[in-house]
Write an enzyme that holds these catalytic residues in place. Structure first.
Site, PDB file in Angstrom:
ATOM      1  N   ASP A 115      -6.027  -3.959  -0.358  1.00 33.37           N
ATOM      2  CA  ASP A 115      -5.278  -3.184  -0.285  1.00 33.37           C
ATOM      3  C   ASP A 115      -3.675  -3.807   0.119  1.00 33.37           C
ATOM      4  O   ASP A 115      -3.370  -4.435   0.988  1.00 33.37           O
ATOM      5  CB  ASP A 115      -5.186  -2.118  -0.295  1.00 33.37           C
ATOM      6  CG  ASP A 115      -5.003  -0.168  -0.851  1.00 33.37           C
ATOM      7  OD1 ASP A 115      -3.610  -1.139  -2.258  1.00 33.37           O
ATOM      8  OD2 ASP A 115      -3.847   0.291  -0.249  1.00 33.37           O
ATOM      9  N   GLY A 116      -2.203  -3.124  -0.733  1.00 38.23           N
ATOM     10  CA  GLY A 116      -1.110  -3.317   0.134  1.00 38.23           C
ATOM     11  C   GLY A 116      -0.466  -5.035  -1.030  1.00 38.23           C
ATOM     12  O   GLY A 116       0.841  -5.238  -0.002  1.00 38.23           O
ATOM     13  N   ASN A 117      -0.882  -4.917  -2.089  1.00 39.59           N
ATOM     14  CA  ASN A 117      -0.094  -7.047  -2.347  1.00 39.59           C
ATOM     15  C   ASN A 117       1.035  -6.308  -2.986  1.00 39.59           C
ATOM     16  O   ASN A 117       1.763  -6.677  -2.250  1.00 39.59           O
ATOM     17  CB  ASN A 117      -1.243  -7.213  -3.734  1.00 39.59           C
ATOM     18  CG  ASN A 117      -2.576  -7.498  -2.870  1.00 39.59           C
ATOM     19  OD1 ASN A 117      -2.619  -7.956  -1.892  1.00 39.59           O
ATOM     20  ND2 ASN A 117      -3.812  -7.758  -4.008  1.00 39.59           N
ATOM     21  N   TRP A 139       3.658  -5.799  -0.063  1.00 38.17           N
ATOM     22  CA  TRP A 139       4.149  -6.836   0.278  1.00 38.17           C
ATOM     23  C   TRP A 139       4.188  -7.438  -0.056  1.00 38.17           C
ATOM     24  O   TRP A 139       5.841  -8.245   0.192  1.00 38.17           O
ATOM     25  CB  TRP A 139       2.794  -7.355   0.696  1.00 38.17           C
ATOM     26  CG  TRP A 139       2.786  -8.862   1.298  1.00 38.17           C
ATOM     27  CD1 TRP A 139       2.484  -8.928   2.900  1.00 38.17           C
ATOM     28  CD2 TRP A 139       3.107  -9.734   0.437  1.00 38.17           C
ATOM     29  NE1 TRP A 139       2.428 -10.729   3.213  1.00 38.17           N
ATOM     30  CE2 TRP A 139       4.097 -11.403   1.315  1.00 38.17           C
ATOM     31  CE3 TRP A 139       3.497 -10.480  -1.131  1.00 38.17           C
ATOM     32  CZ2 TRP A 139       3.642 -12.314   1.085  1.00 38.17           C
ATOM     33  CZ3 TRP A 139       3.926 -11.777  -0.974  1.00 38.17           C
ATOM     34  CH2 TRP A 139       3.903 -12.770   0.186  1.00 38.17           C
ATOM     35  N   ARG A 169       5.426  -7.652  -8.062  1.00 40.05           N
ATOM     36  CA  ARG A 169       4.125  -7.313  -7.348  1.00 40.05           C
ATOM     37  C   ARG A 169       2.350  -8.304  -7.698  1.00 40.05           C
ATOM     38  O   ARG A 169       2.639  -8.214  -6.603  1.00 40.05           O
ATOM     39  CB  ARG A 169       3.356  -6.124  -8.132  1.00 40.05           C
ATOM     40  CG  ARG A 169       4.331  -5.129  -7.676  1.00 40.05           C
ATOM     41  CD  ARG A 169       4.081  -3.837  -8.798  1.00 40.05           C
ATOM     42  NE  ARG A 169       2.408  -4.098  -8.909  1.00 40.05           N
ATOM     43  CZ  ARG A 169       2.126  -2.882  -7.795  1.00 40.05           C
ATOM     44  NH1 ARG A 169       2.470  -2.156  -7.017  1.00 40.05           N
ATOM     45  NH2 ARG A 169       0.268  -2.972  -7.834  1.00 40.05           N
ATOM     46  N   HIS A 178      -0.132 -10.539  -5.439  1.00 38.64           N
ATOM     47  CA  HIS A 178      -1.545 -10.727  -5.604  1.00 38.64           C
ATOM     48  C   HIS A 178      -2.035 -12.269  -5.746  1.00 38.64           C
ATOM     49  O   HIS A 178      -3.012 -12.645  -5.149  1.00 38.64           O
ATOM     50  CB  HIS A 178      -1.928 -10.407  -7.726  1.00 38.64           C
ATOM     51  CG  HIS A 178      -1.710  -9.185  -7.715  1.00 38.64           C
ATOM     52  ND1 HIS A 178      -2.031  -7.795  -6.504  1.00 38.64           N
ATOM     53  CD2 HIS A 178      -0.889  -7.942  -8.665  1.00 38.64           C
ATOM     54  CE1 HIS A 178      -1.764  -6.577  -7.318  1.00 38.64           C
ATOM     55  NE2 HIS A 178      -0.960  -6.588  -8.077  1.00 38.64           N
ATOM     56  N   THR A 210     -12.165   0.037 -11.781  1.00 38.25           N
ATOM     57  CA  THR A 210     -11.586   0.761 -12.955  1.00 38.25           C
ATOM     58  C   THR A 210     -10.422   1.545 -13.825  1.00 38.25           C
ATOM     59  O   THR A 210     -10.877   2.493 -14.352  1.00 38.25           O
ATOM     60  CB  THR A 210     -12.959   1.531 -13.500  1.00 38.25           C
ATOM     61  OG1 THR A 210     -13.464   2.420 -12.611  1.00 38.25           O
ATOM     62  CG2 THR A 210     -14.632   1.008 -13.444  1.00 38.25           C
ATOM     63  N   LEU A 216     -23.665 -17.679   3.066  1.00 37.19           N
ATOM     64  CA  LEU A 216     -22.971 -16.728   2.558  1.00 37.19           C
ATOM     65  C   LEU A 216     -23.442 -16.344   1.057  1.00 37.19           C
ATOM     66  O   LEU A 216     -22.449 -17.023   0.185  1.00 37.19           O
ATOM     67  CB  LEU A 216     -21.407 -16.744   3.167  1.00 37.19           C
ATOM     68  CG  LEU A 216     -20.319 -15.927   2.618  1.00 37.19           C
ATOM     69  CD1 LEU A 216     -20.487 -14.009   3.455  1.00 37.19           C
ATOM     70  CD2 LEU A 216     -19.261 -15.902   2.619  1.00 37.19           C
ATOM     71  N   ARG A 240     -10.953  -1.773   4.789  1.00 36.24           N
ATOM     72  CA  ARG A 240      -9.241  -1.270   4.507  1.00 36.24           C
ATOM     73  C   ARG A 240      -7.754  -1.700   5.071  1.00 36.24           C
ATOM     74  O   ARG A 240      -7.839  -1.315   5.658  1.00 36.24           O
ATOM     75  CB  ARG A 240      -9.012  -0.031   3.841  1.00 36.24           C
ATOM     76  CG  ARG A 240      -8.146   0.038   2.531  1.00 36.24           C
ATOM     77  CD  ARG A 240      -8.319   1.745   1.679  1.00 36.24           C
ATOM     78  NE  ARG A 240      -7.357   1.793   1.057  1.00 36.24           N
ATOM     79  CZ  ARG A 240      -7.877   2.297  -0.013  1.00 36.24           C
ATOM     80  NH1 ARG A 240      -8.455   3.437  -0.217  1.00 36.24           N
ATOM     81  NH2 ARG A 240      -6.598   2.293  -1.321  1.00 36.24           N
ATOM     82  N   GLU A 288     -19.830   1.669   8.771  1.00 34.15           N
ATOM     83  CA  GLU A 288     -18.607   1.867  10.195  1.00 34.15           C
ATOM     84  C   GLU A 288     -17.255   1.418   8.890  1.00 34.15           C
ATOM     85  O   GLU A 288     -16.936   0.286   9.058  1.00 34.15           O
ATOM     86  CB  GLU A 288     -18.960   0.545  11.009  1.00 34.15           C
ATOM     87  CG  GLU A 288     -19.980   1.325  11.957  1.00 34.15           C
ATOM     88  CD  GLU A 288     -19.683   2.998  12.687  1.00 34.15           C
ATOM     89  OE1 GLU A 288     -19.260   2.732  13.033  1.00 34.15           O
ATOM     90  OE2 GLU A 288     -20.947   3.238  12.564  1.00 34.15           O
TER      91      GLU A 288
HETATM   92  C1  FPP Z   1      -4.894  -3.171  -4.442  1.00 30.90           C
HETATM   93  O1  FPP Z   1      -2.857  -3.842  -3.751  1.00 30.90           O
HETATM   94  C2  FPP Z   1      -5.075  -4.788  -5.426  1.00 30.90           C
HETATM   95  C3  FPP Z   1      -5.475  -5.249  -6.101  1.00 30.90           C
HETATM   96  C4  FPP Z   1      -5.167  -4.205  -7.018  1.00 30.90           C
HETATM   97  C5  FPP Z   1      -5.809  -6.517  -6.453  1.00 30.90           C
HETATM   98  C6  FPP Z   1      -6.681  -6.875  -5.536  1.00 30.90           C
HETATM   99  C7  FPP Z   1      -6.559  -8.107  -6.109  1.00 30.90           C
HETATM  100  C8  FPP Z   1      -6.596  -9.682  -5.106  1.00 30.90           C
HETATM  101  C9  FPP Z   1      -6.472  -9.093  -3.197  1.00 30.90           C
HETATM  102  C10 FPP Z   1      -5.935 -10.803  -4.931  1.00 30.90           C
HETATM  103  C11 FPP Z   1      -8.091 -11.401  -6.116  1.00 30.90           C
HETATM  104  C12 FPP Z   1      -8.521 -12.300  -5.434  1.00 30.90           C
HETATM  105  C13 FPP Z   1     -10.106 -12.818  -6.293  1.00 30.90           C
HETATM  106  C14 FPP Z   1     -10.110 -14.431  -6.564  1.00 30.90           C
HETATM  107  C15 FPP Z   1     -10.074 -12.144  -7.977  1.00 30.90           C
HETATM  108  P1  FPP Z   1      -2.452  -2.591  -4.641  1.00 30.90           P
HETATM  109  O2  FPP Z   1      -1.394  -4.087  -5.787  1.00 30.90           O
HETATM  110  O3  FPP Z   1      -2.455  -1.091  -5.118  1.00 30.90           O
HETATM  111  O4  FPP Z   1      -0.789  -2.505  -3.713  1.00 30.90           O
HETATM  112  P2  FPP Z   1      -0.251  -1.314  -3.552  1.00 30.90           P
HETATM  113  O5  FPP Z   1      -0.723   0.012  -3.344  1.00 30.90           O
HETATM  114  O6  FPP Z   1       0.854  -2.058  -1.863  1.00 30.90           O
HETATM  115  O7  FPP Z   1       0.274  -1.170  -4.454  1.00 30.90           O
END
Ligand code: FPP
Length: 254
Positions: free
Chosen positions: A34-36, A39, A47, A51, A80, A145, A202, A221
């Protein structure tokens, strides 16, 4: 053959003062990445840049999980509920598995990683399904893995689908209510065969489960960090594992 991304990130893991004990590594680590968006916002970027950079953090996490000896790594890549996001963002997110696998599949195969997916294929674009199916087929015999992508995944839907299937079996006389136990439920969930996560990570400071593996996380945990996913690195992963190793798991007992 070393792919570009592996080569870029392939420098040795940053050393922390302490290191996780090799004999008590969690077997299954699940991560809510979370947090893309935040960031990216912090940097004045769209946004999707978050990602994109998040994909590089996926690379680092896979590598570190493998190095530490984690057996299963489940990554929450798309829920979903994420369909509610703007179409451009959803389209971008849908392309990430294909992009990631185009760059990384050879190296994953070389590292004996087995790729899996849990979630509903319904509504996923064909290019996303094709890329994942190819990776799953080409790594099916790998014994290292297990990299499990939770994509178009929601825990309540997963449980409802399992319950409906069990009810159908009961209605048809294939099982009786007394047969319904935790083992049966485990087998009917999308994780069938994969043990419950020992550790849930998380990122981004949010303290919730967001419809992720609600059944399977019953005794996991939990470890939360304020770090945004695109910044999550090997040292953070090690810190989470060390915290896990300091916990006493009691499973409701003493
Ligand atoms: C949540 O951050 C992140 C997601 C919904 C997407 C996660 C996807 C990736 C990290 C890349 C995936 C890569 C592959 C290879 C499948 P957010 O967008 O909700 O962040 P925010 O809460 O700061 O808005």
């Amino acid at each position: 053959m070393i792919s570009r991304l592996w080569a870029k990130i392939g420098k040795p893991s940053p050393q922390t003062a302490e290191s996780p004990q090799p004999d008590r590594v969690p077997q299954h680590v699940a991560i809510i990445m979370d947090g893309n968006g935040r960031w990216a916002k912090k940097r004045g970027l769209p946004r999707i840049a978050g990602h994109h950079t998040g994909m590089k953090a996926v690379k680092r996490a896979v590598k570190e999980a493998d190095r530490l000896g984690v057996k299963y790594l489940t990554l929450y890549a798309f829920s979903t509920e994420n369909w509610k996001r703007p179409k451009d963002e959803v389209d971008f997110l849908m392309k990430l598995p294909q992009q990631f696998l185009a760059l990384e599949l050879d190296e994953l195969i070389e590292k004996n990683v087995q790729v899996r997916m849990m979630g509903s294929k319904e509504d996923l674009p064909s290019y996303t399904i094709d890329a994942l199916e190819e990776a799953i087929a080409r790594t099916a015999d790998n014994t290292g893995l297990v990299l499990n992508f939770a994509l178009n995944y929601g825990s309540r839907k997963e449980m409802l689908d399992a319950v409906k299937e069990i009810a159908e079996d009961a209605k048809a006389g294939r099982l009786s209510p007394e047969d319904i136990d935790e083992q049966l439920m485990n087998a009917r969930l999308l994780t069938g065969g994969i043990p419950d996560p020992d550790l849930l990570i998380r990122t981004s400071g949010e303290l919730r489960l967001s419809n992720f593996m609600l059944w399977q996380l019953a005794y996991s945990e939990l470890w939360f960090t304020d770090v945004y996913w695109p910044e999550f690195n090997e040292a953070h992963f090690q810190e989470a594992v060390m915290q896990y190793q300091r916990r006493k798991r009691r499973y409701g007992g003493l």
